[in-house]
Design an enzyme around this catalytic site. Structure first.
Site, PDB file in Angstrom:
ATOM      1  N   THR A 273      -2.276   8.257   2.576  1.00 27.01           N
ATOM      2  CA  THR A 273      -2.155   6.803   2.577  1.00 27.01           C
ATOM      3  C   THR A 273      -2.925   6.243   3.777  1.00 27.01           C
ATOM      4  O   THR A 273      -3.385   7.011   4.626  1.00 27.01           O
ATOM      5  CB  THR A 273      -0.676   6.356   2.698  1.00 27.01           C
ATOM      6  OG1 THR A 273      -0.227   6.625   4.032  1.00 27.01           O
ATOM      7  CG2 THR A 273       0.217   7.084   1.706  1.00 27.01           C
TER       8      THR A 273
ATOM      9  N   SER B 196      10.832  10.664   6.673  1.00 25.69           N
ATOM     10  CA  SER B 196       9.657  11.485   6.973  1.00 25.69           C
ATOM     11  C   SER B 196      10.127  12.851   7.450  1.00 25.69           C
ATOM     12  O   SER B 196      11.192  12.986   8.064  1.00 25.69           O
ATOM     13  CB  SER B 196       8.793  10.826   8.047  1.00 25.69           C
ATOM     14  OG  SER B 196       7.798  11.723   8.525  1.00 25.69           O
TER      15      SER B 196
ATOM     16  N   TYR C 139       7.815   7.997  16.907  1.00 18.94           N
ATOM     17  CA  TYR C 139       7.884   7.907  15.452  1.00 18.94           C
ATOM     18  C   TYR C 139       8.922   8.883  14.909  1.00 18.94           C
ATOM     19  O   TYR C 139       9.739   8.531  14.043  1.00 18.94           O
ATOM     20  CB  TYR C 139       6.512   8.198  14.855  1.00 18.94           C
ATOM     21  CG  TYR C 139       6.513   8.266  13.346  1.00 18.94           C
ATOM     22  CD1 TYR C 139       6.599   7.099  12.582  1.00 18.94           C
ATOM     23  CD2 TYR C 139       6.419   9.481  12.678  1.00 18.94           C
ATOM     24  CE1 TYR C 139       6.606   7.148  11.204  1.00 18.94           C
ATOM     25  CE2 TYR C 139       6.417   9.546  11.296  1.00 18.94           C
ATOM     26  CZ  TYR C 139       6.518   8.381  10.557  1.00 18.94           C
ATOM     27  OH  TYR C 139       6.536   8.442   9.194  1.00 18.94           O
TER      28      TYR C 139
ATOM     29  N   SER D 186       0.843  -1.202   0.000  1.00 18.31           N
ATOM     30  CA  SER D 186       0.000   0.000   0.000  1.00 18.31           C
ATOM     31  C   SER D 186       0.873   1.246   0.000  1.00 18.31           C
ATOM     32  O   SER D 186       2.103   1.168   0.147  1.00 18.31           O
ATOM     33  CB  SER D 186      -0.918   0.019   1.231  1.00 18.31           C
ATOM     34  OG  SER D 186      -0.163   0.172   2.421  1.00 18.31           O
TER      35      SER D 186
END
Length: 278
Positions: free
Chosen positions: A212, A164, A177, A43
């Site tokens: 997403t 990111s 994260y 994905s």
């Protein structure tokens, strides 16, 4: 200085390969890639990258945990697939072995698999933190370690790591994260320096907010007013183009680099702006 030109391949009118320039004495990595391993291919950004690579005639091994979703992407790309949890020790060896068996030499490794988590850091369990580190840090590092020697032996290969903006700026509510993605910045920089001049390039993609299933899976929707999510296909197109050119990094959208500069030059101003828009 010599210039080598290869045909461009397109998906939806987007060119993902440009003419590339190589320095004398440097063995260029194959581009467009004939073979690739793509993690997180079921994905999001990984899926879109797999589709773009297939449009260019690249044979890929698609890696992910969701076997049914991988089957769909494999059917669309006529690629191979291996359903595996990269957080499990030894899984990287299984992927590298399968890639060698099915593809032979691997021209491109795309590390796109990632896990998100949102919420106050003081409420996160140790197990949740460990899982983030296993998926976002250890799995790409160990997979690169498993596949890098063959690239260096050939003097040819490309490594693309999806990071990111959270790793460059840090995002409240995403402390763990952000830390894992910051680790990828250091990993890519150090690895790039170590393999320089040996025919292997390392590109780090730094996307912003991407449209997403990531936010659904992390258990919290994206609620910030700005910036708005961008299509995963756009990120995949930009990062493959940058990899083909041998660029060290690519920021999608490009203005993110400016935000990082503001953060570095005037951190107090950045924090005020982040408070307004966050």
């Amino acid at each position: 200085m010599s210039t080598r030109s290869r045909p461009a391949f397109r998906e939806g009118g987007l060119t993902v390969l440009a003419n590339r320039t190589t320095r004398p004495g440097v063995v260029p990595a194959t581009w467009p890639p004939r073979t690739a391993v793509v993690t997180g291919a079921s994905s999001g950004i990984g899926r879109e990258a797999a589709l773009l690579l297939a449009a260019g005639g690249c044979s890929s091994l698609l890696v992910g945990r969701n076997g049914a979703a991988l089957d769909e992407v494999a059917a669309a790309t006529e690629g191979h697939r291996i359903a595996v949890d990269l957080a499990e020790p030894g899984s990287e060896l299984a992927v590298a072995s399968r890639a060698s068996e099915l593809l032979g030499d691997v021209d491109l490794l795309v590390c796109s698999a990632g896990l998100g988590a949102a919420g106050p850091y003081d409420m996160m369990s140790p197990d949740a933190i460990a899982q983030l580190v296993a998926v976002n840090v250890l799995s790409p590092m160990t997979l690169v370690r498993a596949m890098l020697p063959a690239m260096l032996d050939r003097g040819q290969g490309r490594i693309l790591i999806v990071g990111s903006i959270a790793g460059a700026l840090g995002v409240r509510g995403e402390v763990a994260y952000s830390a894992t993605k910051a680790a990828m910045v250091g990993f890519a920089d150090a690895l790039r320096a170590e393999v320089a001049g040996r025919g292997v390039t390392v590109t780090l993609c730094v996307p912003g907010v991407v449209d997403t299933p990531f936010f659904h899976r992390r258990g919290a929707p994206y609620v910030r007013r700005w910036p708005r999510p961008i299509p995963a296909a756009l990120v995949a197109e930009r990062m493959l183009e940058a990899t083909g050119r041998g660029r060290a990094d690519v920021w999608v959208p490009g203005w993110l680099r400016g935000a990082v500069r503001v953060h570095g030059a005037a951190p107090s101003m950045y924090r005020k702006l982040a408070g307004v828009f966050g």
